[in-house]
Design an enzyme around this catalytic site. Structure first.
Site, PDB file in Angstrom:
ATOM      1  CG  ASP A  58      -1.991   3.386  -3.902  1.00 52.31           C
ATOM      2  OD1 ASP A  58      -1.175   2.603  -3.373  1.00 52.31           O
ATOM      3  OD2 ASP A  58      -2.110   3.518  -5.140  1.00 52.31           O
TER       4      ASP A  58
ATOM      5  CB  ALA B  42       2.568   2.135  -3.568  1.00 50.97           C
TER       6      ALA B  42
ATOM      7  CE  LYS C 242       6.767   0.482  -7.142  1.00 46.42           C
ATOM      8  NZ  LYS C 242       5.452  -0.024  -7.537  1.00 46.42           N
TER       9      LYS C 242
END
Ligand code: LMR
Length: 396
Positions: A205, A207, A240
């Site tokens: 993941d 992110a 982000k």
């Protein structure tokens, strides 16, 4: 018909967003959902994004569909950003990082019946939520040492060594959410070797790229794992790193053992796009592709990302100093050493509730605070309020 319906409960981050929105107190402080805010409390659009959007607006002649998998140039740009070599990879564009994870998890259902998905303890609440929703089996591996607030290295390695061949292991690529714990390069090497030995399937993941120690440093784990494990899945989010939260920009990249499995995996992922939403959104993905492929825009983006990272790290140091001023040096040291948007403040659910009700400070109930939304002023207020909580509890 609808009278029999009971809505599922929202997760703790979403519940907190609703509580914050409903709070009329003007002094309220939002350290809940993971959104970067500058010292004026704003989440500005990055200048590189604005410029890419201007270029797209000028040049784009059609809004017709692109391709079920998403735009090839976008997927190659993301691949080049994350990996050191191209190689056999399947890739799809997705609506945001959650869309990417959802597609990764759905793909797991087609790999091996009865497979277990291992999650770090603790982790982002939506990991377990989506996995349960899809009916996949979930187990946890140790990650945070409660006693030190740092990595439980021995516990993590012992648990990962138990993973059965073909089981999936979710790894936070950098800036672990919610702990902010950042494994060292040596620990990443251990993780990569342990996963490879267990013949596990890593699901990374990714992110918060660029929010920890810089783009290259934040890719240390992914690249070491990709070098050791012939197959892996990456769920990438641009929310982000490019500030494109509401535009929902994500991708799945699957490193495959060879061209035949690549063809099958590409077919599966593309088909999953068709089942869930057909053609993935293009606008935000194109913004990312234009930025990554244009040297000037890319340099502009990297500079802006560096500024955000420096601010977040300055917020960490400022908050740590404020905690030290209230004799909370242990927590201060942990927070100063952690990276990314989040840290756990080590408070109970009850203390978090009092923080919210008495001081209008909003952090997630597991005591996760979003340090990317702090200001010098709010860091002092939060440190003061935590210190007051501890004193109240001592005198009770
Ligand atoms: C968070 O953890 O706060 C972010 O990733 C936003 C979200 O969707 O939960």
């Amino acid at each position: 018909m609808f009278e029999t319906l009971t809505a599922p409960e929202a997760d703790k981050i979403i519940r907190l967003m609703a509580l914050f929105a409903a709070d009329p107190r003007p002094e309220k402080i939002d350290l809940g959902v993971g959104v970067y805010r500058n010292s004026q409390g704003q989440t500005p659009i990055m200048a590189a994004v604005k410029e890419a959007e201007r270029q797209i607006w000028n040049a784009q002649q059609s809004k017709s569909y692109i391709s079920l998998a998403g735009d090839k140039a976008y997927l190659e740009a993301v691949e080049d950003l994350l990996f050191t070599t191209r190689g056999a990879k399947a890739a799809i564009a997705t609506p945001g990082g959650t869309g990417a994870l959802r597609q990764c998890f759905e793909a797991l259902k087609y790999l091996r019946a009865g497979l277990t998905v291992w999650l770090p303890e603790p982790t982002w609440p939506n990991h377990a939520s989506i996995l349960h929703y899809l009916g996949l089996q979930v187990q946890t591996y140790r990650f945070r040492d409660e006693a030190t607030g740092g990595l439980d290295h021995a516990g993590m390695m012992a648990d990962l060594a138990q993973v059965a061949e073909g089981d999936a292991v979710v790894i936070h690529g950098c800036c672990h959410n919610p702990t902010g714990i950042e494994p060292s390069a040596q620990v990443w090497r251990d993780i990569a070797l342990t996963l490879a030995k267990a013949k596990a399937l890593p699901v990374i993941d990714m992110a918060y790229l660029g929010f920890g120690n810089g783009i290259e440093a934040d890719l240390t784990g992914l690249r070491l794992i990709a070098a050791e494990c012939p197959e892996l899945l990456v769920g990438f989010s641009a929310s982000k790193s490019f500030g494109l939260y509401r535009d929902r920009v994500g991708a799945v990249l699957a490193q495959c053992a060879g061209p035949e499995t690549q063809t099958q995996m590409q077919g599966l992922l593309t088909w999953l796009n068709r089942q869930n939403y057909a053609f993935p959104p293009d606008h935000g993905a194109r913004v990312v592709q234009v930025i990554l492929d244009d040297p000037d825009l890319r340099a502009m983006w990297e500079t802006e990302l560096t500024t955000m990272r420096a601010e977040i790290n300055a917020n960490r140091q400022g908050f740590a100093d404020a905690l030290r001023a209230h004799q909370m040096a242990t927590l201060a040291d942990q927070i100063a050493a952690q990276r990314g948007m989040f840290s756990l403040l080590g408070l109970s659910v009850e203390q978090v509730r009092r923080l919210r009700e008495n001081s209008a400070i909003y952090i997630v109930e597991d005591s996760r605070a979003n340090l990317a939304a702090m200001t010098p002023m709010s860091s002092r207020i939060v440190a003061q309020a935590i210190s007051a909580l501890a004193k109240e509890d001592q005198s009770a």
